[in-house]
Design a protein around this motif. Structure first.
Motif, PDB file in Angstrom:
ATOM      1  N   ARG A   1      63.053   6.122 -26.449  1.00  0.00           N
ATOM      2  CA  ARG A   1      63.085   7.574 -26.869  1.00  0.00           C
ATOM      3  C   ARG A   1      64.071   7.788 -28.269  1.00  0.00           C
ATOM      4  N   MET A   2      65.223   7.186 -27.963  1.00  0.00           N
ATOM      5  CA  MET A   2      66.128   7.406 -29.350  1.00  0.00           C
ATOM      6  C   MET A   2      65.520   6.670 -30.414  1.00  0.00           C
ATOM      7  N   THR A   3      65.000   5.738 -30.432  1.00  0.00           N
ATOM      8  CA  THR A   3      64.054   4.924 -31.624  1.00  0.00           C
ATOM      9  C   THR A   3      63.295   5.996 -32.183  1.00  0.00           C
ATOM     10  N   THR A   4      62.364   6.495 -31.271  1.00  0.00           N
ATOM     11  CA  THR A   4      61.314   7.458 -31.628  1.00  0.00           C
ATOM     12  C   THR A   4      61.776   8.583 -32.388  1.00  0.00           C
ATOM     13  N   GLN A   5      63.232   9.099 -31.764  1.00  0.00           N
ATOM     14  CA  GLN A   5      63.479  10.338 -32.506  1.00  0.00           C
ATOM     15  C   GLN A   5      64.172  10.215 -33.807  1.00  0.00           C
ATOM     16  N   LYS A   6      64.758   8.664 -34.064  1.00  0.00           N
ATOM     17  CA  LYS A   6      65.253   8.521 -35.135  1.00  0.00           C
ATOM     18  C   LYS A   6      64.027   8.170 -36.240  1.00  0.00           C
ATOM     19  N   GLN A   7      62.890   7.688 -35.784  1.00  0.00           N
ATOM     20  CA  GLN A   7      62.019   7.409 -36.908  1.00  0.00           C
ATOM     21  C   GLN A   7      61.554   8.982 -37.300  1.00  0.00           C
ATOM     22  N   ILE A   8      61.230   9.764 -36.193  1.00  0.00           N
ATOM     23  CA  ILE A   8      60.807  11.264 -36.701  1.00  0.00           C
ATOM     24  C   ILE A   8      61.841  11.798 -37.638  1.00  0.00           C
ATOM     25  N   ILE A   9      63.251  11.593 -37.405  1.00  0.00           N
ATOM     26  CA  ILE A   9      64.067  12.256 -38.303  1.00  0.00           C
ATOM     27  C   ILE A   9      63.817  11.508 -39.858  1.00  0.00           C
ATOM     28  N   GLU A  10      63.714  10.161 -39.747  1.00  0.00           N
ATOM     29  CA  GLU A  10      63.632   9.614 -41.002  1.00  0.00           C
ATOM     30  C   GLU A  10      62.358   9.943 -41.608  1.00  0.00           C
ATOM     31  N   ARG A  11      61.183  10.102 -41.023  1.00  0.00           N
ATOM     32  CA  ARG A  11      60.089  10.729 -41.520  1.00  0.00           C
ATOM     33  C   ARG A  11      60.207  11.777 -42.276  1.00  0.00           C
TER      34      ARG A  11
ATOM     35  N   TYR B   1      63.096  13.681 -43.193  1.00  0.00           N
ATOM     36  CA  TYR B   1      63.939  13.248 -44.295  1.00  0.00           C
ATOM     37  C   TYR B   1      63.167  12.721 -45.564  1.00  0.00           C
ATOM     38  N   ASN B   2      62.433  11.675 -45.405  1.00  0.00           N
ATOM     39  CA  ASN B   2      61.772  11.163 -46.446  1.00  0.00           C
ATOM     40  C   ASN B   2      60.620  12.159 -47.009  1.00  0.00           C
ATOM     41  N   GLN B   3      60.154  12.885 -46.394  1.00  0.00           N
ATOM     42  CA  GLN B   3      59.208  13.889 -46.982  1.00  0.00           C
ATOM     43  C   GLN B   3      59.796  15.312 -47.547  1.00  0.00           C
ATOM     44  N   LYS B   4      61.046  15.382 -47.244  1.00  0.00           N
ATOM     45  CA  LYS B   4      61.722  16.505 -48.086  1.00  0.00           C
ATOM     46  C   LYS B   4      62.660  15.887 -49.163  1.00  0.00           C
ATOM     47  N   ALA B   5      63.051  14.632 -49.068  1.00  0.00           N
ATOM     48  CA  ALA B   5      64.014  14.155 -49.983  1.00  0.00           C
ATOM     49  C   ALA B   5      62.937  13.860 -51.541  1.00  0.00           C
ATOM     50  N   HIS B   6      63.512  14.204 -52.422  1.00  0.00           N
ATOM     51  CA  HIS B   6      62.971  13.833 -53.631  1.00  0.00           C
ATOM     52  C   HIS B   6      63.990  13.092 -54.601  1.00  0.00           C
ATOM     53  N   LEU B   7      64.012  11.808 -54.410  1.00  0.00           N
ATOM     54  CA  LEU B   7      64.894  11.028 -55.019  1.00  0.00           C
ATOM     55  C   LEU B   7      64.495  10.818 -56.422  1.00  0.00           C
ATOM     56  N   LYS B   8      65.508  10.715 -57.207  1.00  0.00           N
ATOM     57  CA  LYS B   8      65.194  10.608 -58.729  1.00  0.00           C
ATOM     58  C   LYS B   8      65.671   9.359 -59.287  1.00  0.00           C
ATOM     59  N   TYR B   9      65.136   8.612 -59.881  1.00  0.00           N
ATOM     60  CA  TYR B   9      65.392   7.232 -60.434  1.00  0.00           C
ATOM     61  C   TYR B   9      65.385   7.287 -61.958  1.00  0.00           C
ATOM     62  N   PHE B  10      66.426   6.975 -62.702  1.00  0.00           N
ATOM     63  CA  PHE B  10      66.398   6.750 -64.130  1.00  0.00           C
ATOM     64  C   PHE B  10      66.692   5.237 -64.643  1.00  0.00           C
ATOM     65  N   LYS B  11      65.942   5.317 -65.854  1.00  0.00           N
ATOM     66  CA  LYS B  11      66.208   3.993 -66.375  1.00  0.00           C
ATOM     67  C   LYS B  11      67.168   4.150 -67.643  1.00  0.00           C
ATOM     68  N   ILE B  12      67.820   2.862 -67.811  1.00  0.00           N
ATOM     69  CA  ILE B  12      69.025   2.990 -68.950  1.00  0.00           C
ATOM     70  C   ILE B  12      68.130   3.356 -70.099  1.00  0.00           C
ATOM     71  N   GLY B  13      68.653   4.212 -70.819  1.00  0.00           N
ATOM     72  CA  GLY B  13      68.323   4.854 -72.039  1.00  0.00           C
ATOM     73  C   GLY B  13      67.673   6.027 -72.146  1.00  0.00           C
ATOM     74  N   ASP B  14      67.268   6.727 -70.775  1.00  0.00           N
ATOM     75  CA  ASP B  14      66.652   7.864 -70.599  1.00  0.00           C
ATOM     76  C   ASP B  14      67.520   8.980 -70.852  1.00  0.00           C
ATOM     77  N   PHE B  15      66.963  10.141 -71.409  1.00  0.00           N
ATOM     78  CA  PHE B  15      67.808  11.240 -71.681  1.00  0.00           C
ATOM     79  C   PHE B  15      67.757  12.116 -70.635  1.00  0.00           C
ATOM     80  N   ILE B  16      69.071  12.760 -70.698  1.00  0.00           N
ATOM     81  CA  ILE B  16      69.175  13.681 -69.315  1.00  0.00           C
ATOM     82  C   ILE B  16      70.036  14.782 -69.361  1.00  0.00           C
TER      83      ILE B  16
END
Length: 134
Positions: A48-58, A60-75
Motif C-alpha cells: 500500500r505504501m509503495t502504491t501511494q508513493k507511485q501515485i504521488i510521483e505520477r 508530481y511528474n504531471q504537474k512539474a514542468h522541469l526546464k533544461y538549458f544548454k551551455i550558450g542558451d540565452f535566459i
C-alpha cells in the motif's frame, strides 16, 4: 497485564458478554493468530505504501514542468522583491537580462554570465530562470 486483552472498568463492573466470555486460552489463541497474521499485514502495508508513493510521483511528474538549458542558451533571470527599485510599483519588470548560460553546476543549477562575459557570483536554479528568445 502483558498478553491479556485490555478491558475498560465499565465492562468489568457491568459484566458484559465480552468480559464473561474472555478466558486466558481464548486470549492466547487470539494473540497467536495475530502474530501469525503480522507478517501478512506488514507485506500488505508495504504494498500500500509503495502504491501511494507511485501515485504521488505520477502526480508530481504531471504537474512539474522541469526546464533544461544548454551551455550558450540565452535566459532571463527573475528579479526578486529585495532587488526591485523602491516605489516602482506593480509595473516594474519581473525579469531582467538577457544572460547567457556559462556552465552547469548540477541539480538544476546553472552558472550565468552577462553578455560581456563577466560571470555572476552565484549559481541560479532553473526555477528562477526562463529561456530568452530574440
Amino acid at each position: 497485564m502483558y498478553g491479556v486483552e485490555a478491558l475498560i472498568p465499565v465492562e468489568i463492573s457491568e459484566l458484559s458478554t465480552r468480559y464473561t466470555q474472555a478466558t486466558e486460552e481464548s486470549n492466547e489463541e487470539e494473540m497467536r493468530i495475530n502474530l501469525d497474521l503480522l507478517e501478512e499485514r506488514r507485506e500488505a502495508t508495504l504494498i500500500r505504501m509503495t502504491t501511494q508513493k507511485q501515485i504521488i510521483e505520477r502526480y508530481y511528474n504531471q504537474k512539474a514542468h522541469l526546464k533544461y538549458f544548454k551551455i550558450g542558451d540565452f535566459i532571463l533571470k527573475k528579479v526578486f522583491q529585495l532587488k526591485k527599485v523602491a516605489n516602482a510599483g506593480n509595473l516594474s519588470p519581473n525579469w531582467e537580462g538577457p544572460y547567457r548560460i556559462r556552465g552547469i553546476a548540477g541539480n538544476g543549477a546553472y552558472e550565468v554570465e552577462i553578455m560581456e562575459g563577466k560571470v555572476l557570483p552565484s549559481n541560479w536554479n532553473t526555477v528562477h530562470l526562463k529561456k530568452y528568445y530574440f
